[in-house]
Design an enzyme around this catalytic site. Structure first.
Site, PDB file in Angstrom:
ATOM      1  N   LYS A   8      38.102 -59.832  -1.316  1.00  0.00           N
ATOM      2  CA  LYS A   8      38.553 -58.839  -0.327  1.00  0.00           C
ATOM      3  C   LYS A   8      37.606 -58.828   0.870  1.00  0.00           C
ATOM      4  O   LYS A   8      38.033 -58.770   2.013  1.00  0.00           O
ATOM      5  CB  LYS A   8      38.644 -57.452  -0.985  1.00  0.00           C
ATOM      6  CG  LYS A   8      39.869 -57.342  -1.893  1.00  0.00           C
ATOM      7  CD  LYS A   8      39.846 -56.157  -2.825  1.00  0.00           C
ATOM      8  CE  LYS A   8      41.015 -56.311  -3.820  1.00  0.00           C
ATOM      9  NZ  LYS A   8      41.032 -55.300  -4.865  1.00  0.00           N
ATOM     10  N   ASP A  22      45.590 -49.174  -1.084  1.00  0.00           N
ATOM     11  CA  ASP A  22      46.146 -49.793  -2.297  1.00  0.00           C
ATOM     12  C   ASP A  22      47.563 -49.284  -2.579  1.00  0.00           C
ATOM     13  O   ASP A  22      48.302 -49.890  -3.355  1.00  0.00           O
ATOM     14  CB  ASP A  22      45.255 -49.458  -3.517  1.00  0.00           C
ATOM     15  CG  ASP A  22      44.467 -50.668  -4.001  1.00  0.00           C
ATOM     16  OD1 ASP A  22      44.839 -51.797  -3.635  1.00  0.00           O
ATOM     17  OD2 ASP A  22      43.489 -50.462  -4.739  1.00  0.00           O
ATOM     18  N   GLN A  82      38.026 -50.208  -6.783  1.00  0.00           N
ATOM     19  CA  GLN A  82      38.426 -51.340  -7.622  1.00  0.00           C
ATOM     20  C   GLN A  82      38.651 -50.882  -9.069  1.00  0.00           C
ATOM     21  O   GLN A  82      37.796 -50.228  -9.656  1.00  0.00           O
ATOM     22  CB  GLN A  82      37.333 -52.428  -7.560  1.00  0.00           C
ATOM     23  CG  GLN A  82      37.686 -53.694  -8.289  1.00  0.00           C
ATOM     24  CD  GLN A  82      38.865 -54.438  -7.670  1.00  0.00           C
ATOM     25  OE1 GLN A  82      38.974 -54.574  -6.449  1.00  0.00           O
ATOM     26  NE2 GLN A  82      39.773 -54.907  -8.509  1.00  0.00           N
TER      27      GLN A  82
END
Ligand code: NAP
Length: 280
Positions: A52, A119, A96
Site C-alpha cells: 500500500k 476501505d 490493517q
C-alpha cells in the site's frame, strides 16, 4: 482457450490515471494523505501494508504508517483513530486487518470517520451501497467491476452468481453487480444444489476461501469466471478458489491467480484515497 483477464495491466492503467489526477491536484496545492495502522507483526499484513505504501509513493499520495506493538490496547488504538479523524491533513484512514484478538475490530471500524473510511468497511459505507447512495465501496469487489468493464464484458441483464456472502467481498460484490443491472444470485455454504445454481451464471464470481475447490462442473460452457480466492497450494504456489487448469478450456474468460483480482484491490484503495478529497 479462454481470454485471460489481465488484472496486473488493468491495475497499472488505473494507477497511472490516478497518478495524473494526483499530479493535477498537487499543482493546485492539494495533497492527499492516507494513514495506515498495523497492530502486531503478522507477516502477510506487513507485506500488504508495504504494498500500500509503495502504491501511494507511485501515485503521489502521502502515506503515514503507524506500526504499533501487538500488546497495544483497544483504548490506545481507538485514541489514535479518533486523533486521525480530527486531523485536517489526513484524508483516509485504514486499519490493517486482522487485528489481535483482544481488540474488537468492528468497534475500531465503526470509530473511523465514514468520510475517511477508504476501505469501505464502516456500516455507513455498507448502508450507502445498499440504498444506492454515495460512499466508499469495499476495494476488492469494486476492483472486480473494473476488471469486467475494462475487459469489455457486459454486466447489464446477465445472470451473475456470487459464491460467498462475506461483508468485505460477497455482499458488496452482489450489490455492485445489481447496481450495474445484472441479475444477481448469492450462494453460500448452505446453498442447496450449488452446482446447478452456479451453472446459471453468465458471470460467476467465486469468493469462498477454499483452494481450487470450484471446477468446471460448477460452470456452464462459455461463462466468465472471476476468482477472488488467494491461497498457497501444496507446492507453495499461489492459487485461487477455482481449479484454473480444469476450467480454462471450458470458460470464455477468467482471472488468473496471481495477476487477476489481487492487484485490483490496491488500485481501488488508491482510487478511494483520491476520491476522499471530495468526501468531506
Ligand atoms: P470468508 O469471510 O471466509 O467468506 C467465505 C464465504 O464463502 C462465506 O460466505 C461462506 O458461506 C462461503 N462458502 C464457504 N464454503 C463454501 C462452499 N463450499 N460453498 C459455497 N459457499 C461457501 O472469505 P472472504 O473474506 O469473503 O474471502 C474469500 C476469498 O477471497 C479468500 O480466499 C480470501 O483470501 C480471498 N480474498 C482475496 C482478496 C484479494 O485482494 N484478492 C481480498 C479479500 C479476500 P457462509 O457465509 O455460509 O459461511
Amino acid at each position: 482457450m479462454a481470454f485471460i483477464i489481465d488484472g496486473k495491466k488493468i491495475s497499472n492503467d488505473i494507477k497511472d490515471e490516478l497518478k495524473e489526477k494526483v499530479t493535477a491536484y498537487k499543482a493546485e496545492g492539494i495533497q492527499i494523505t492516507l494513514a495506515v495502522i498495523q497492530v502486531g507483526k503478522d507477516p502477510a499484513s506487513t507485506v500488504y501494508v508495504g504494498n500500500k505504501k509503495k502504491a501511494c509513493d507511485y501515485i503521489g499520495i502521502h502515506s503515514l504508517t503507524y506500526e504499533l506493538p501487538e500488546e497495544t490496547t483497544e483504548v490506545e488504538l481507538l485514541d489514535l483513530v479518533r486523533k486521525l479523524n480530527q486531523r485536517e491533513d489526513v484524508n483516509g484512514i485504514l486499519v490493517q486487518l486482522p487485528l489481535p484478538k483482544h481488540i474488537n475490530a468492528d468497534l475500531i471500524i465503526r470509530t473511523i470517520s465514514p468520510v475517511k473510511d477508504v476501505d469501505g468497511f464502516h456500516p455507513q459505507s455498507a448502508g450507502a451501497l445498499t440504498i444506492g447512495q454515495k460512499g466508499f465501496v469495499s476495494c476488492t469487489p469494486s476492483g472486480v467491476i473494473q476488471l469486467l468493464k475494462r475487459s469489455g464484458i457486459e454486466i447489464e441483464g446477465r445472470e451473475c452468481v456470487v459464491m460467498g456472502r462475506s461483508n468485505i467481498v460477497g455482499k458488496p460484490m452482489a450489490l455492485l453487480l445489481l447496481r450495474e443491472n445484472g441479475t444477481v444470485t448469492i450462494c453460500h455454504s448452505r446453498t442447496k444444489n450449488l452446482k446447478e445454481v452456479a451453472k446459471r451464471a453468465d458471470i460467476l464470481i467465486v469468493a469462498i476461501g477454499k483452494p481450487k475447490y470450484i471446477n468446471k462442473d460448477y460452470m456452464k460452457e462459455g461463462a466468465v469466471v472471476i476468482d477472488v480466492g488467494i491461497h498457497r497450494d501444496e507446492n507453495n504456489k499461489l492459487c485461487g478458489d477455482v481449479d484454473f487448469n480444469d476450467v480454462i478450456d471450458h470458460v470464455s474468460a477468467i482471472t488468473p491467480v496471481p495477476g487477476g483480482v489481487g492487484p485490483m484491490t490496491i488500485a481501488m484503495l488508491m482510487n478511494n484515497c483520491v476520491d476522499s478529497i471530495h468526501s468531506r
